[in-house]
Design a protein around this motif. Structure first.
Motif, short mmCIF file in Angstrom:
data_model
loop_
_atom_site.label_atom_id
_atom_site.label_comp_id
_atom_site.label_asym_id
_atom_site.label_seq_id
_atom_site.Cartn_x
_atom_site.Cartn_y
_atom_site.Cartn_z
N ALA A 34 0.82 -1.22 0.00
CA ALA A 34 0.00 0.00 0.00
C ALA A 34 0.85 1.27 0.00
O ALA A 34 0.32 2.38 -0.03
N GLY A 35 2.18 1.12 0.07
CA GLY A 35 3.05 2.28 0.03
C GLY A 35 3.24 2.98 1.36
O GLY A 35 3.72 4.12 1.39
N CYS A 36 2.90 2.32 2.45
CA CYS A 36 3.00 2.95 3.77
C CYS A 36 4.34 2.70 4.45
O CYS A 36 4.77 3.49 5.29
N VAL A 37 4.99 1.58 4.12
CA VAL A 37 6.30 1.25 4.70
C VAL A 37 7.16 0.62 3.62
O VAL A 37 6.67 0.21 2.57
N GLU A 38 8.45 0.54 3.90
CA GLU A 38 9.36 -0.20 3.02
C GLU A 38 10.36 -0.94 3.88
O GLU A 38 10.73 -0.49 4.97
#
Length: 248
Positions: free
Chosen positions: A77-81
């Motif tokens: 979802a693009g919230c963490v990496e």
């Protein structure tokens, strides 16, 4: 206080409000909810590294596989990496979206009386939290941590301000020593989070809020219970007035 020590304190205090044991049968979904709550409220802001997998799984009372599944979903979802190597880990990449006042006005209309309920609930919880924090004999680390949260908020860029404001208010709740109270403050903040983020950054309002924040911290650190309640009540009333004005 060095950064490692502050990270430990953040996990012990603010993390205690959100990273409490998962109690439902929907462990995956609730884990995603808790992680998003911590990120959206600024407990862990853009660029911060989340706690180690072993520690976080133990705090949430879930398996490491469930935690990994939740983190993978947030990564998609693009919230963490996730980063590998000696300085690797899971890092926050979420940024607050720009406000959409039209959409939020529709949300307010749908909420109806729930908005006033949430504002009243916040007033009761946060004034009580400030009172209780002022009553406690805080350690030097706790006092330094609260002062740091205030300093970070006062130095915040417009993009950082709302999340650091959340972190400041949660820090006060955690200093009460009551995880139940802190969890209530976090829950209430999440109910209002999108609406609070939609308030335009007005320079006069930020200056006024800074005065109120400083008064809250001074009252807590000097043990002035009445002043802690009064300054918190004034601050929350001003925020509620702006919220009603822009979104009503």
């Amino acid at each position: 206080m060095d950064q490692a020590a502050e990270s430990d304190l953040r996990m012990d205090w603010q993390g205690g409000a959100i990273f409490r044991p998962v109690r439902t049968g929907n462990a995956f979904e609730e884990t995603v909810e808790r992680l998003l709550e911590a990120i959206k409220l600024g407990v862990f802001a853009y660029g911060d590294r989340l706690p180690a997998e072993r520690e976080l799984a133990a705090r949430l009372n879930i398996s490491r596989e469930t935690l990994r599944e939740a983190i993978r979903s947030l990564q998609q979802a693009g919230c963490v990496e996730s980063r590998r190597g000696r300085y690797g880990g899971t890092f926050v990449t979420y940024r607050l979206p720009p406000p959409d006042l039209g959409e939020l006005r529709r949300v307010v209309a749908d909420m109806g009386l729930e908005l006033e309920d949430a504002l009243t609930y916040r007033m009761v919880l946060e004034t009580g939290a400030s009172e209780q924090a002022a009553r406690r004999d805080l350690t030097e680390d706790q006092r330094a941590y609260l002062a740091r949260r205030l300093s970070d908020l006062e130095d915040a860029t417009p993009e950082q301000y709302r999340q650091l404001d959340s972190r400041f208010h949660l820090a006060i709740a955690e200093l009460t020593g009551s995880h139940s109270l802190a969890a209530g403050v976090a829950e209430c903040r999440m109910r209002l989070n999108d609406l609070l983020n939609a308030i335009p950054m007005l320079e006069r309002n930020i200056d006024h809020a800074s005065e109120q924040h400083r008064a809250m911290v001074e009252a807590i650190l000097t043990g002035d219970v009445a002043a802690a309640r009064r300054s918190t009540e004034e601050h929350l009333a001003a925020t509620a007035a702006l919220l009603r004005g822009f979104l009503g």
